[in-house]
Design a protein around this motif. Structure first.
Motif, PDB file in Angstrom:
ATOM      1  N   ILE A  45      11.422  -0.953  -8.418  1.00  0.00           N
ATOM      2  CA  ILE A  45       9.990  -1.195  -8.603  1.00  0.00           C
ATOM      3  C   ILE A  45       9.520  -0.465  -9.855  1.00  0.00           C
ATOM      4  N   LYS A  46       8.914  -1.222 -10.731  1.00  0.00           N
ATOM      5  CA  LYS A  46       8.406  -0.635 -11.971  1.00  0.00           C
ATOM      6  C   LYS A  46       7.066   0.036 -11.702  1.00  0.00           C
ATOM      7  N   LEU A  47       6.992   1.365 -11.952  1.00  0.00           N
ATOM      8  CA  LEU A  47       5.771   2.130 -11.661  1.00  0.00           C
ATOM      9  C   LEU A  47       4.804   2.155 -12.836  1.00  0.00           C
ATOM     10  N   GLY A  48       5.319   2.059 -14.030  1.00  0.00           N
ATOM     11  CA  GLY A  48       4.458   2.127 -15.215  1.00  0.00           C
ATOM     12  C   GLY A  48       5.281   2.044 -16.478  1.00  0.00           C
ATOM     13  N   SER A  49       4.590   1.966 -17.612  1.00  0.00           N
ATOM     14  CA  SER A  49       5.301   1.875 -18.888  1.00  0.00           C
ATOM     15  C   SER A  49       4.380   2.285 -20.039  1.00  0.00           C
ATOM     16  N   THR A  50       5.008   2.566 -21.160  1.00  0.00           N
ATOM     17  CA  THR A  50       4.281   2.857 -22.403  1.00  0.00           C
ATOM     18  C   THR A  50       5.212   2.546 -23.559  1.00  0.00           C
ATOM     19  N   SER A  51       4.752   2.813 -24.782  1.00  0.00           N
ATOM     20  CA  SER A  51       5.599   2.563 -25.940  1.00  0.00           C
ATOM     21  C   SER A  51       5.209   3.508 -27.088  1.00  0.00           C
ATOM     22  N   ILE A  52       6.146   3.719 -27.979  1.00  0.00           N
ATOM     23  CA  ILE A  52       5.882   4.497 -29.198  1.00  0.00           C
ATOM     24  C   ILE A  52       6.451   3.756 -30.391  1.00  0.00           C
ATOM     25  N   ILE A  53       5.931   4.073 -31.550  1.00  0.00           N
ATOM     26  CA  ILE A  53       6.429   3.444 -32.788  1.00  0.00           C
ATOM     27  C   ILE A  53       6.999   4.527 -33.677  1.00  0.00           C
ATOM     28  N   LEU A  54       8.244   4.321 -34.073  1.00  0.00           N
ATOM     29  CA  LEU A  54       8.874   5.230 -35.045  1.00  0.00           C
ATOM     30  C   LEU A  54       8.915   4.509 -36.390  1.00  0.00           C
ATOM     31  N   ILE A  55       8.503   5.264 -37.443  1.00  0.00           N
ATOM     32  CA  ILE A  55       8.409   4.668 -38.768  1.00  0.00           C
ATOM     33  C   ILE A  55       9.463   5.225 -39.705  1.00  0.00           C
ATOM     34  N   ALA A  57       0.821  -1.212   0.000  1.00  0.00           N
ATOM     35  CA  ALA A  57       0.000   0.000   0.000  1.00  0.00           C
ATOM     36  C   ALA A  57       0.852   1.257   0.000  1.00  0.00           C
ATOM     37  N   ALA A  58       2.086   1.143   0.582  1.00  0.00           N
ATOM     38  CA  ALA A  58       2.946   2.327   0.685  1.00  0.00           C
ATOM     39  C   ALA A  58       3.815   2.548  -0.544  1.00  0.00           C
ATOM     40  N   ILE A  59       3.754   1.614  -1.500  1.00  0.00           N
ATOM     41  CA  ILE A  59       4.585   1.755  -2.705  1.00  0.00           C
ATOM     42  C   ILE A  59       4.053   2.893  -3.590  1.00  0.00           C
ATOM     43  N   LEU A  60       4.989   3.617  -4.147  1.00  0.00           N
ATOM     44  CA  LEU A  60       4.598   4.647  -5.114  1.00  0.00           C
ATOM     45  C   LEU A  60       3.930   4.004  -6.323  1.00  0.00           C
ATOM     46  N   LYS A  61       2.912   4.694  -6.820  1.00  0.00           N
ATOM     47  CA  LYS A  61       2.239   4.224  -8.034  1.00  0.00           C
ATOM     48  C   LYS A  61       2.176   5.383  -9.022  1.00  0.00           C
ATOM     49  N   ALA A  62       2.209   5.023 -10.295  1.00  0.00           N
ATOM     50  CA  ALA A  62       2.232   6.052 -11.344  1.00  0.00           C
ATOM     51  C   ALA A  62       1.133   5.786 -12.357  1.00  0.00           C
ATOM     52  N   SER A  63       0.737   6.833 -13.065  1.00  0.00           N
ATOM     53  CA  SER A  63      -0.280   6.725 -14.129  1.00  0.00           C
ATOM     54  C   SER A  63       0.031   7.768 -15.204  1.00  0.00           C
ATOM     55  N   ASN A  64      -0.729   7.694 -16.260  1.00  0.00           N
ATOM     56  CA  ASN A  64      -0.606   8.681 -17.341  1.00  0.00           C
ATOM     57  C   ASN A  64       0.829   8.770 -17.866  1.00  0.00           C
TER      58      ASN A  64
END
Length: 301
Positions: A291-301, A171-178
């Motif tokens: 601790i992994k808080l979040g992730s995302t990805s992008i595509i370069l063409i 419960a005390a772990i940092l959490k991330a969004s967006n």
């Protein structure tokens, strides 16, 4: 009438002799009866002493079966009694012998009483020890049962405690969004956003640290990691170690967290040898320590 003196004397003598013989006969008869009674008395006394000595021997035989600790004392008393009994049986009965053996019987009976008192004391002590043993065994069983119950309760409490610690820790772990990432070309301080791999040389990463009243306030190290399609870390700043884990990162941001939502945005500029970017998926990961808080990805063409 004429009395013959000589005849009178003969009669007187014969009468006296008859009286004497009668007295002697009565005395002899009484003496015989007395001797016969005396002999009978001695025989009865001898039988009584033999009976008591035999009873003593029998009692010693019975005691010897149960009291090994007193075997020597019992054996000695038994031997002394047997010798007295055998001697009495071999000797003729007279007053001196009967008297001597009666005195010896008194001594032997006295020794027997001492042995019996000792055995009674041993019996009492043995009964007390048996009671104490039973009490100790019952106490041990009760304590063992209590200990087992305490072990079970303690084990349950430890599991609950571990579970609570894990819950509190989680419960005390940092959490991330967006978590958002945007690629662009940086030239002369100006940004030109593009999704063309051959034009892009930088990526902006934004993330929101969520509000969490249970998390500790203060300085937080936030690590941003960008992984290229080839599996390399873009703009690699080296490795940071957290216990048994390690992390290669692209950038570190030190922020002041106050348990409220906090938005972080930072720019990762590719090294010269990484330009231009390669086409494909780029994975952006956000870490606080290991601790992994979040992730995302992008595509370069």
């Amino acid at each position: 009438m004429i009395v013959n003196p000589q005849l009178f004397n003969y009669r007187l003598i014969i009468g006296s002799l008859l009286v004497v013989l009668t007295v002697l006969g009565i005395y002899s008869f009484n003496k015989y009866k007395s001797n016969e009674s005396y002999e009978e008395f001695l025989k009865q006394e001898k039988v009584l002493i033999e009976t008591e000595l035999s009873d003593l021997l029998l009692s010693y035989d019975e005691l010897s079966q149960d009291y090994d600790l007193m075997a020597s004392q019992l054996q000695e008393a038994k031997l002394e009694t047997k010798v007295a009994l055998d001697s009495l049986r071999l000797l003729n009965s007279d007053l001196s012998i009967i008297t001597r053996f009666k005195e010896q019987l008194v001594v032997l009976k006295s020794k027997s009483k001492v042995l019996l008192r000792t055995i009674d004391s041993l019996n009492s002590a043995n009964i007390k020890l048996q009671n104490e043993k039973r009490y100790a065994l019952n106490t041990i069983k009760q304590n063992k049962s209590t200990i087992n119950e305490l072990v079970v309760v303690n084990s349950d409490l430890e599991e609950v405690n571990d579970s609570l610690h894990k819950s509190i820790y989680n419960a005390a772990i940092l959490k991330a969004s967006n978590v958002n990432a945007t690629s662009y070309k940086l030239k002369s301080g100006k940004k030109r956003f593009t999704d063309k791999a051959k034009r892009a040389n930088a990526i902006d990463v934004c993330v929101t640290l969520n509000e969490n009243p249970l998390a500790l306030k203060g300085k937080k190290d936030i690590y941003i990691q960008i992984v290229s399609p080839q599996g390399n870390v873009i703009s690699d700043k080296g490795e940071v170690v957290f216990g048994d884990a390690s992390l290669n990162y692209s950038k570190r941001e030190i922020v002041n967290y106050d348990n409220e939502n906090l938005e972080i945005c930072t720019a990762i500029i590719a090294d010269k040898n990484e330009q231009p970017f390669q086409k494909g998926h780029y994975f952006i990961n956000i870490f606080h320590r290991n601790i992994k808080l979040g992730s995302t990805s992008i595509i370069l063409i």
